[in-house]
Design an enzyme around this catalytic site. Structure first.
Site, short mmCIF file in Angstrom:
data_model
loop_
_atom_site.label_atom_id
_atom_site.label_comp_id
_atom_site.label_asym_id
_atom_site.label_seq_id
_atom_site.Cartn_x
_atom_site.Cartn_y
_atom_site.Cartn_z
N HIS A 77 0.82 -1.15 -0.12
CA HIS A 77 -0.02 0.07 0.11
C HIS A 77 0.87 1.23 -0.10
CE1 HIS A 77 -3.76 2.18 0.71
NE2 HIS A 77 -2.94 2.96 1.36
N CYS A 78 0.86 2.11 -0.91
CA CYS A 78 1.60 3.31 -0.91
C CYS A 78 0.91 4.56 -1.02
CB CYS A 78 2.18 3.27 -2.69
SG CYS A 78 3.34 4.65 -3.00
N PRO A 79 1.02 5.27 0.52
CA PRO A 79 0.46 6.42 0.73
C PRO A 79 0.95 7.35 -0.52
CG PRO A 79 2.46 6.02 2.01
CD PRO A 79 2.20 4.82 1.34
#
Length: 274
Positions: free
Chosen positions: A127-129
């Site tokens: 999951h990439c902010p």
């Protein structure tokens, strides 16, 4: 801590950072030095702006493309639901189909549940902010192209900045740069170098993972398995998805090397892997 920050804040921040490096350097450094709308400026800055365009487009695709939903009603092949006659799960190494208790669905191979998105993602990488999205099967190629174009564009910008500094030093007796140009030279040097350093490390890691046909999650799992093998806890096991360096890259970027950097959808469905 990052969980409390809305995703759009990261997206706006990344977009502004790209714009700052790309356009402040041209407006306050390169265009004045090259005579504004000259042939020299066109030859040097048109390629740069095309690279910036590809950064933005691939970033947009990485942010907005669904990383890969599990098809509604998907079930594993019937054979995996039935125990092999005369053998237990321990004997075969098969523990049965994977099931997500949160989503209440069967999980296809390489699928993982994201606690941020609260859903299962096909071939989830992480999951990439910075894109306010998961990186999974359907948008991983866009993510890879995005970070590669960032590397190329920052390297190009640093090359132009070095050229400008050298031209100033060679003509320092007859020409004094303005305070504004000096400020933006320093600012862009720092920003471009820091971005290239950070994204470059990320790119090297993902190129390594891609060459082995593994996601970040699988990389962590393989490290854990290797540790258990070294300790004698489990027998050696071969990673099943590595089909060779070239085919591994083709599985992500496409079968034609000439179009690896061109934005396009993945060719596989994210459910079945060689």
């Amino acid at each position: 801590m990052l969980d409390s920050i809305p995703g759009r804040v990261f997206v706006v921040g990344v977009s502004l950072l790209i714009a700052t490096i790309a356009y402040s350097s041209q407006a306050f450094i390169f265009l004045p030095a090259m005579g504004w709308w000259s042939i020299k400026a066109a030859k040097s800055l048109i390629p740069f702006n095309l690279l910036v365009l590809m950064i933005y487009y691939n970033y947009y695709l990485a942010c907005t493309t669904d990383p890969g939903p599990v098809p509604q009603g998907w079930e594993p092949p019937y054979s995996t639901l039935q125990p092999q006659e005369g053998l237990s799960a321990t004997d075969t190494g098969i523990t049965g189909p994977r099931y997500c208790k949160s989503c209440k669905v069967y999980k296809p191979p390489r699928t993982h549940h994201c606690r941020y998105c609260r859903r299962c993602v096909l071939k989830m990488d992480h999951h990439c902010p910075w894109i306010a999205n998961c990186v999974g099967h359907d948008n991983y190629p866009h993510f890879i192209r995005f970070i590669l174009f960032v590397d190329i564009a920052c390297s190009y910008a640093l090359g132009l900045l070095v050229w400008r500094v050298r031209s100033i030093m060679n003509d320092i007796r007859h020409f004094r740069p303005t305070t504004t140009e000096i400020v933006f030279l320093v600012l862009n040097f720092i920003l471009a170098f820091v971005v290239l350093f950070c994204v470059g490390i990320l790119s090297i890691y993902h190129m390594y993972c891609m060459s082995r046909n593994q996601s970040s999650v699988e990389s962590w799992e393989r490290s854990k398995v290797n540790t258990l093998i070294k300790r004698g806890k489990i027998l050696p096991i071969k990673y099943p998805f590595d089909v060779g360096f070239y085919r591994n890259i083709c599985s992500v970027l496409g079968n034609n090397p000439l179009t690896w950097l061109w934005p396009k959808k993945p060719t596989s469905d994210g459910l079945v892997f060689p």
